[in-house]
Motif scaffolding. Structure first.
Motif, short mmCIF file in Angstrom:
data_model
loop_
_atom_site.label_atom_id
_atom_site.label_comp_id
_atom_site.label_asym_id
_atom_site.label_seq_id
_atom_site.Cartn_x
_atom_site.Cartn_y
_atom_site.Cartn_z
N TRP A 54 84.34 -19.64 -39.64
CA TRP A 54 85.42 -18.20 -39.42
C TRP A 54 83.88 -17.18 -38.29
N ARG A 55 83.13 -17.44 -38.73
CA ARG A 55 81.61 -16.51 -38.40
C ARG A 55 82.27 -16.91 -36.53
N LEU A 56 81.86 -17.92 -36.52
CA LEU A 56 82.70 -18.32 -35.05
C LEU A 56 83.12 -17.41 -33.80
N ALA A 57 84.15 -17.52 -35.10
CA ALA A 57 86.21 -17.12 -34.52
C ALA A 57 85.89 -15.63 -34.23
N VAL A 58 85.53 -15.18 -35.00
CA VAL A 58 84.69 -13.28 -35.56
C VAL A 58 84.35 -12.94 -34.02
N GLN A 59 83.21 -13.76 -33.65
CA GLN A 59 81.70 -13.88 -32.09
C GLN A 59 83.02 -13.82 -31.26
N LEU A 60 83.89 -14.53 -31.03
CA LEU A 60 84.24 -14.88 -30.32
C LEU A 60 85.76 -14.23 -30.00
N GLY A 61 85.83 -13.33 -31.00
CA GLY A 61 87.11 -12.34 -31.34
C GLY A 61 88.65 -13.16 -31.32
N VAL A 62 88.69 -14.33 -32.04
CA VAL A 62 90.24 -14.75 -31.80
C VAL A 62 90.08 -15.22 -33.39
N PRO A 63 91.74 -15.98 -33.55
CA PRO A 63 92.03 -16.46 -35.12
C PRO A 63 91.10 -17.58 -35.12
N PHE A 64 90.67 -17.25 -36.19
CA PHE A 64 90.05 -19.16 -37.34
C PHE A 64 90.65 -20.54 -36.46
N GLY A 65 92.67 -19.65 -36.36
CA GLY A 65 93.16 -20.96 -36.17
C GLY A 65 92.93 -21.43 -35.02
N ASP A 66 92.79 -20.72 -34.11
CA ASP A 66 92.38 -21.07 -32.49
C ASP A 66 91.50 -22.00 -32.20
N LEU A 67 90.75 -21.57 -32.67
CA LEU A 67 89.38 -22.95 -33.24
C LEU A 67 89.34 -24.17 -33.62
N VAL A 68 90.99 -24.11 -34.95
CA VAL A 68 90.66 -25.29 -35.59
C VAL A 68 92.14 -25.83 -35.55
N ALA A 69 93.08 -25.33 -34.09
CA ALA A 69 94.22 -25.63 -34.19
C ALA A 69 94.72 -27.37 -33.45
N THR A 70 93.14 -28.18 -33.45
CA THR A 70 93.88 -29.48 -32.75
C THR A 70 93.03 -30.21 -33.79
N VAL A 71 92.20 -29.33 -35.11
CA VAL A 71 92.04 -30.31 -36.52
C VAL A 71 92.95 -30.59 -36.98
N GLU A 72 93.77 -32.25 -37.85
CA GLU A 72 94.79 -32.76 -38.58
C GLU A 72 94.40 -32.59 -38.75
N SER A 73 93.03 -32.72 -39.90
CA SER A 73 92.64 -33.35 -41.20
C SER A 73 92.13 -31.86 -41.44
N PRO A 74 91.99 -31.65 -43.51
CA PRO A 74 91.98 -30.82 -43.79
C PRO A 74 90.32 -30.31 -43.19
N LEU A 75 89.81 -29.21 -43.37
CA LEU A 75 88.63 -28.65 -43.63
C LEU A 75 88.45 -28.14 -44.79
N GLY A 76 86.88 -28.12 -45.00
CA GLY A 76 86.21 -27.09 -46.15
C GLY A 76 85.36 -27.80 -47.13
N GLU A 77 84.60 -27.86 -47.85
CA GLU A 77 83.55 -28.01 -48.85
C GLU A 77 83.72 -26.86 -49.81
N ASN A 78 83.33 -27.69 -50.87
CA ASN A 78 82.59 -27.66 -52.22
C ASN A 78 83.86 -27.35 -53.26
N GLY A 79 85.18 -27.94 -53.09
CA GLY A 79 85.84 -27.49 -53.58
C GLY A 79 86.89 -27.38 -53.00
N VAL A 80 86.90 -26.69 -52.00
CA VAL A 80 87.63 -25.98 -51.45
C VAL A 80 88.16 -26.72 -49.73
N GLN A 81 90.07 -26.67 -49.51
CA GLN A 81 90.29 -27.47 -49.02
C GLN A 81 91.07 -26.12 -47.58
N VAL A 82 90.99 -26.05 -46.81
CA VAL A 82 92.43 -25.42 -45.89
C VAL A 82 92.99 -26.90 -44.86
#
Length: 191
Positions: A54-82
């Motif tokens: 998220w911090r990288l997306a904010v600094q790049l000025g792009v939606p979070f989805g632009d960074l993860v659009a090509t990632v097909e598996s859920p992302l996450g840690e500590n009990g949270v998956q997105v």
């Protein structure tokens, strides 16, 4: 997460960074990361947290989805998956995510891009969510919209919670230029 997942994420970050003529050092400093950590992320190594992405997306000025659009598996840690479900290409930009939170999870989120809102609809379980100073209790089928450009959080009780998260970015007259080719193919969602 494995290397192919991080490889796709790293390539997206690097491509966006270069399209904005940002050096590795500059982006790392702006995002509060060590240059070596950002280098490892761009190379598909390391283990970036959701907050780091998220911090990288904010600094790049792009939606979070632009960074993860090509990632097909859920992302996450500590009990949270997105997982990104769909990403609109209109103005304002809208991203839709499936999110799962383990029992007794408290997920603190840093502010997103200015003007961003989140609308969450609870699919199962119970959830306390919203701006940190204005949390709302949600039951199944209920929705809540809140400003996501301030610190916000998600908290579960002793059960799992699944939810849909619709992130709406501020309408931009100059439109968001990402430099990343979007794949708007919908992914299967297990409900």
């Amino acid at each position: 997460m494995n290397k192919p997942i991080f490889g796709s994420l790293g390539r997206n970050i690097q491509k966006l960074r270069m399209s904005k003529s940002l050096s590795l050092s500059q982006l790392a400093q702006d995002a509060g990361l060590a240059k070596s950590n950002l280098s490892r992320i761009e190379q598909g190594e390391g283990n970036p947290t959701l907050e780091t992405i998220w911090r990288l997306a904010v600094q790049l000025g792009v939606p979070f989805g632009d960074l993860v659009a090509t990632v097909e598996s859920p992302l996450g840690e500590n009990g949270v998956q997105v997982r990104l479900i769909d990403q609109g290409g209109d103005n304002p930009r809208v991203d839709v995510y499936w999110m799962s939170c383990a029992p007794n999870t408290i997920k603190q989120s840093e502010p997103h891009i200015a003007g961003t809102t989140e609308t969450i609809t609870l699919i199962s379980g119970e959830l306390l969510a919203g701006e940190n100073n204005d949390l709302h209790h949600l039951s199944i089928g209920k929705a809540h919209t809140f400003a996501a450009d301030v610190p916000h959080s998600y908290q579960t009780d002793d059960s799992w919670a699944t939810l849909m998260v619709v992130i709406t970015y501020v309408k931009n007259d100059s439109a968001i230029q990402t430099g990343v080719k979007q794949d708007n193919t919908k992914q299967d969602v297990s409900l």
